[in-house]
Design a protein around this motif. Structure first.
Motif, mmCIF file in Angstrom:
data_model
loop_
_atom_site.group_PDB
_atom_site.id
_atom_site.type_symbol
_atom_site.label_atom_id
_atom_site.label_comp_id
_atom_site.label_asym_id
_atom_site.label_seq_id
_atom_site.Cartn_x
_atom_site.Cartn_y
_atom_site.Cartn_z
ATOM 1 N N PRO A 69 -35.231 -16.285 51.135
ATOM 2 C CA PRO A 69 -35.578 -16.871 52.431
ATOM 3 C C PRO A 69 -36.829 -17.733 52.323
ATOM 4 C CG PRO A 69 -35.104 -14.517 52.644
ATOM 5 C CD PRO A 69 -35.169 -14.810 51.180
ATOM 6 N N GLY A 70 -36.763 -18.924 52.911
ATOM 7 C CA GLY A 70 -37.901 -19.824 52.901
ATOM 8 C C GLY A 70 -37.956 -20.742 51.707
ATOM 9 N N LEU A 71 -37.325 -20.343 50.589
ATOM 10 C CA LEU A 71 -37.340 -21.159 49.378
ATOM 11 C C LEU A 71 -35.979 -21.803 49.084
ATOM 12 C CD1 LEU A 71 -39.456 -18.921 46.955
ATOM 13 C CD2 LEU A 71 -40.219 -20.877 48.314
ATOM 14 N N SER A 72 -34.937 -21.319 49.757
ATOM 15 C CA SER A 72 -33.597 -21.843 49.493
ATOM 16 C C SER A 72 -33.488 -23.320 49.836
ATOM 17 C CB SER A 72 -32.558 -21.049 50.282
ATOM 18 O OG SER A 72 -32.839 -21.089 51.673
ATOM 19 N N THR A 73 -34.334 -23.797 50.751
ATOM 20 C CA THR A 73 -34.313 -25.209 51.140
ATOM 21 C C THR A 73 -34.635 -26.114 49.956
ATOM 22 O OG1 THR A 73 -35.053 -24.553 53.342
ATOM 23 C CG2 THR A 73 -35.220 -26.884 52.798
ATOM 24 N N ILE A 74 -35.435 -25.617 49.016
ATOM 25 C CA ILE A 74 -35.807 -26.425 47.846
ATOM 26 C C ILE A 74 -34.565 -26.856 47.077
ATOM 27 C CG2 ILE A 74 -37.045 -26.397 45.642
ATOM 28 C CD1 ILE A 74 -39.038 -24.458 46.907
ATOM 29 N N THR A 75 -33.608 -25.938 46.940
ATOM 30 C CA THR A 75 -32.366 -26.266 46.237
ATOM 31 C C THR A 75 -31.641 -27.405 46.925
ATOM 32 O OG1 THR A 75 -32.185 -23.901 45.732
ATOM 33 C CG2 THR A 75 -30.290 -25.266 45.210
ATOM 34 N N ASN A 76 -31.603 -27.374 48.248
ATOM 35 C CA ASN A 76 -30.911 -28.424 49.000
ATOM 36 C C ASN A 76 -31.652 -29.756 48.919
ATOM 37 O OD1 ASN A 76 -28.961 -26.557 49.767
ATOM 38 N ND2 ASN A 76 -30.038 -26.004 51.645
ATOM 39 N N ILE A 77 -32.973 -29.709 48.848
ATOM 40 C CA ILE A 77 -33.749 -30.945 48.670
ATOM 41 C C ILE A 77 -33.433 -31.578 47.322
ATOM 42 C CG2 ILE A 77 -36.080 -31.878 48.393
ATOM 43 C CD1 ILE A 77 -37.010 -29.784 50.449
ATOM 44 N N ILE A 78 -33.374 -30.740 46.281
ATOM 45 C CA ILE A 78 -33.020 -31.242 44.948
ATOM 46 C C ILE A 78 -31.613 -31.839 44.971
ATOM 47 C CG2 ILE A 78 -32.589 -30.599 42.546
ATOM 48 C CD1 ILE A 78 -35.533 -30.642 43.283
ATOM 49 N N LEU A 79 -30.694 -31.188 45.686
ATOM 50 C CA LEU A 79 -29.326 -31.709 45.798
ATOM 51 C C LEU A 79 -29.324 -33.081 46.463
ATOM 52 C CD1 LEU A 79 -26.253 -31.523 45.646
ATOM 53 C CD2 LEU A 79 -26.304 -30.176 47.772
ATOM 54 N N ILE A 80 -30.100 -33.239 47.530
ATOM 55 C CA ILE A 80 -30.174 -34.539 48.212
ATOM 56 C C ILE A 80 -30.701 -35.615 47.256
ATOM 57 C CG2 ILE A 80 -31.365 -35.818 50.040
ATOM 58 C CD1 ILE A 80 -31.264 -33.198 51.694
ATOM 59 N N LEU A 81 -31.746 -35.282 46.493
ATOM 60 C CA LEU A 81 -32.296 -36.239 45.527
ATOM 61 C C LEU A 81 -31.261 -36.586 44.455
ATOM 62 C CD1 LEU A 81 -35.893 -34.763 45.054
ATOM 63 C CD2 LEU A 81 -35.240 -36.804 46.354
ATOM 64 N N LEU A 82 -30.480 -35.591 44.031
ATOM 65 C CA LEU A 82 -29.435 -35.830 43.044
ATOM 66 C C LEU A 82 -28.371 -36.770 43.605
ATOM 67 C CD1 LEU A 82 -28.042 -35.277 40.351
ATOM 68 C CD2 LEU A 82 -27.171 -33.126 41.297
ATOM 69 N N LEU A 83 -27.978 -36.540 44.853
ATOM 70 C CA LEU A 83 -26.979 -37.406 45.495
ATOM 71 C C LEU A 83 -27.517 -38.823 45.676
ATOM 72 C CD1 LEU A 83 -25.601 -34.905 48.169
ATOM 73 C CD2 LEU A 83 -24.433 -35.673 46.092
ATOM 74 N N VAL A 84 -28.804 -38.948 46.002
ATOM 75 C CA VAL A 84 -29.423 -40.276 46.127
ATOM 76 C C VAL A 84 -29.410 -40.993 44.779
ATOM 77 C CG1 VAL A 84 -31.615 -41.483 46.531
ATOM 78 C CG2 VAL A 84 -30.863 -39.699 48.120
ATOM 79 N N ASN A 85 -29.731 -40.256 43.713
ATOM 80 C CA ASN A 85 -29.699 -40.840 42.369
ATOM 81 C C ASN A 85 -28.303 -41.361 42.034
ATOM 82 O OD1 ASN A 85 -29.170 -40.538 39.290
ATOM 83 N ND2 ASN A 85 -31.404 -40.525 39.429
ATOM 84 N N LEU A 86 -27.285 -40.562 42.355
ATOM 85 C CA LEU A 86 -25.910 -40.981 42.087
ATOM 86 C C LEU A 86 -25.524 -42.182 42.943
ATOM 87 C CD1 LEU A 86 -24.197 -37.477 41.805
ATOM 88 C CD2 LEU A 86 -24.646 -39.082 39.937
ATOM 89 N N ALA A 87 -26.018 -42.219 44.191
ATOM 90 C CA ALA A 87 -25.737 -43.356 45.066
ATOM 91 C C ALA A 87 -26.363 -44.635 44.506
ATOM 92 C CB ALA A 87 -26.262 -43.075 46.476
ATOM 93 N N LEU A 88 -27.599 -44.550 44.036
ATOM 94 C CA LEU A 88 -28.263 -45.710 43.435
ATOM 95 C C LEU A 88 -27.514 -46.181 42.204
ATOM 96 C CD1 LEU A 88 -32.016 -44.631 43.750
ATOM 97 C CD2 LEU A 88 -30.825 -46.391 45.091
ATOM 98 N N ARG A 89 -27.055 -45.211 41.418
ATOM 99 C CA ARG A 89 -26.280 -45.549 40.226
ATOM 100 C C ARG A 89 -24.989 -46.266 40.601
ATOM 101 N NH1 ARG A 89 -25.733 -43.858 34.973
ATOM 102 N NH2 ARG A 89 -27.588 -42.590 35.210
ATOM 103 N N SER A 90 -24.364 -45.831 41.692
ATOM 104 C CA SER A 90 -23.106 -46.465 42.103
ATOM 105 C C SER A 90 -23.316 -47.920 42.498
ATOM 106 C CB SER A 90 -22.478 -45.685 43.262
ATOM 107 O OG SER A 90 -23.216 -45.857 44.457
ATOM 108 N N PHE A 91 -24.469 -48.229 43.114
ATOM 109 C CA PHE A 91 -24.755 -49.612 43.498
ATOM 110 C C PHE A 91 -25.031 -50.486 42.275
ATOM 111 C CE2 PHE A 91 -26.326 -47.604 47.600
ATOM 112 C CZ PHE A 91 -25.173 -47.943 48.297
ATOM 113 N N LYS A 92 -25.693 -49.897 41.268
ATOM 114 C CA LYS A 92 -26.079 -50.681 40.095
ATOM 115 C C LYS A 92 -24.990 -50.738 39.032
ATOM 116 C CE LYS A 92 -31.106 -50.227 40.343
ATOM 117 N NZ LYS A 92 -32.342 -49.884 39.591
ATOM 118 N N LEU A 93 -24.385 -49.584 38.765
ATOM 119 C CA LEU A 93 -23.463 -49.486 37.639
ATOM 120 C C LEU A 93 -22.057 -49.048 38.027
ATOM 121 C CD1 LEU A 93 -25.923 -47.587 35.238
ATOM 122 C CD2 LEU A 93 -25.478 -50.047 35.270
#
Length: 384
Positions: free
Chosen positions: A24-48
């Motif tokens: 409790p209270g720390l599980s949000t960190i995992t979801n933040i990392i997931l969002i950053l991972l999805l953003v990275n993949l989105a940027l990759r999709s635009f470039k490559l």
């Protein structure tokens, strides 16, 4: 640069999915990392561009249908929260697969699992969060606060360490060590079931290896080694499990003297009755707890999904399992195929006694399994 950050994010996501998700209270960190991972993949999709999106079509129907069940849920706020929990686990599994298809390195998952196992073991040894059953028996819960979840996470970490790591002594011995540790400390009967699967894997994999050996002398030597290894592993496993609380609980279950098992059987029976009330569409995601006497989830993935989403959701959810298993069985990577198929069977057995469709470690396993079935070439797997 995108590849570097991609691998860092995959590593962190796997690590935190095992370690922080139930906290409790720390599980949000995992979801933040997931969002950053999805953003990275989105940027990759635009470039490559992104490879692999068209290959995972069978993942999408269950996501859409689970969202739709919110509409006819009696407690829609609870259903929405459960859907968010499900969607983060679901998207995590897809993100791991897409990452591996687009420059991600399997080392990220290996080292994430390895570090997670160290943290889980350390937390089990040092933390005061335990569930005491008697003066002499206890179940260590570690950082997760739940002994069953900690045990399952340790087993999954052990699986990834063995299957994705280089074939040297550490990656052979350490996974077995943490499995035995999980049996002894968590008191979870689900973990004991792993032992026969390990023995089956050793027999089948070594037997197949022996069949390819042409020299009769080498065949005889390998058969002799197999006849020594199997009893040795069995003896060590029995020695540890016999003195564990998990073994005591398993014996009570077999004898029919376990109150926990009686409750779970009653929950299953009520779940079947609830499913019959809405057999096609279900009552809505996470509605079992509101319609049943027990005021909690069903402790059975099959019942939970059928009550939540009816026969339609049940078929769509296990379509994901079926398709990945189908691809694995067709895989030319025989060693990994056998290992991952056995892990699938183990998961299907576990799901009679746990609700797993919202668990991040399950969707990570599904994503990696699909990648193993398709793209585990000899140059890409650490163990080769």
């Amino acid at each position: 640069m995108l590849n570097y950050f991609l691998n860092i994010l995959v590593f962190l996501y796997v690590l935190f999915a095992f370690v922080l998700t139930p906290v409790p209270g720390l599980s949000t960190i995992t979801n933040i990392i997931l969002i950053l991972l999805l953003v990275n993949l989105a940027l990759r999709s635009f470039k490559l561009g992104l490879y692999g999106l068209n290959e995972i079509w069978f993942f999408f129907p269950i996501f859409c249908y689970m969202f739709a069940t919110i509409l006819w849920s009696t407690h829609q706020h609870s259903a929405l929260i459960s859907f968010i929990s499900f969607s983060t686990a679901y998207l995590g599994g897809i993100a791991v697969y897409i990452s591996l298809r687009n420059g991600g390195n399997i080392k990220s998952i290996y080292y994430g699992s390895l570090l997670a196992s160290f943290i889980l073991v350390y937390s089990a040894i040092t933390t005061d969060i335990i569930i005491t059953n008697t003066a002499t028996n206890f179940r260590a819960a570690g950082i997760s606060g739940n002994p069953n979840l900690m045990g399952l996470c340790l087993i999954t970490c052990a699986f990834f360490i063995y299957s994705l790591g280089k074939k040297h002594i550490f990656n052979n011995i350490y996974p077995i060590t943490i499995i035995l540790f999980a049996i002894y400390t968590t008191g979870s009967r689900k973990i004991i079931i792993v032992i026969p699967f390990i023995i089956i894997y050793i027999i089948l994999s070594k037997y197949k290896n022996i069949q390819y050996t042409k020299s009769m002398f080498l065949k005889l030597r390998k058969y002799t080694a197999l006849l020594i290894i199997i009893p040795l592993i069995s003896y060590i496993a029995i020695s540890v499990t016999e003195s564990s609380f998990a073994w005591e609980r398993m014996l009570k279950f077999i004898e029919g003297n376990d109150s926990s098992s009686s409750v779970r059987i009653a929950m299953i029976e009520e779940g079947i009755s609830l499913w019959k009330e809405a057999p096609i569409f279900g009552h809505g995601i996470n509605q079992y707890r509101y319609f049943s006497f027990w005021d909690t989830y069903s402790h059975n993935n099959y019942i939970e999904i059928m009550v939540s989403s009816g026969i339609i959701g049940f078929i769509l959810y296990y379509l994901v399992y079926f398709k990945i298993l189908k691809y694995l069985l067709k895989s030319k990577n025989n060693e990994h195929m056998l290992l991952y198929v056995l892990m699938f069977v183990l998961l299907l057995v576990w799901e009679f006694a746990l609700v797993s469709y919202q668990e991040k470690y399950v969707w990570i396993f599904l994503g990696i399994s699909f990648w193993i079935a398709h793209y585990s070439k000899s140059s890409l797997i650490l163990s080769k």
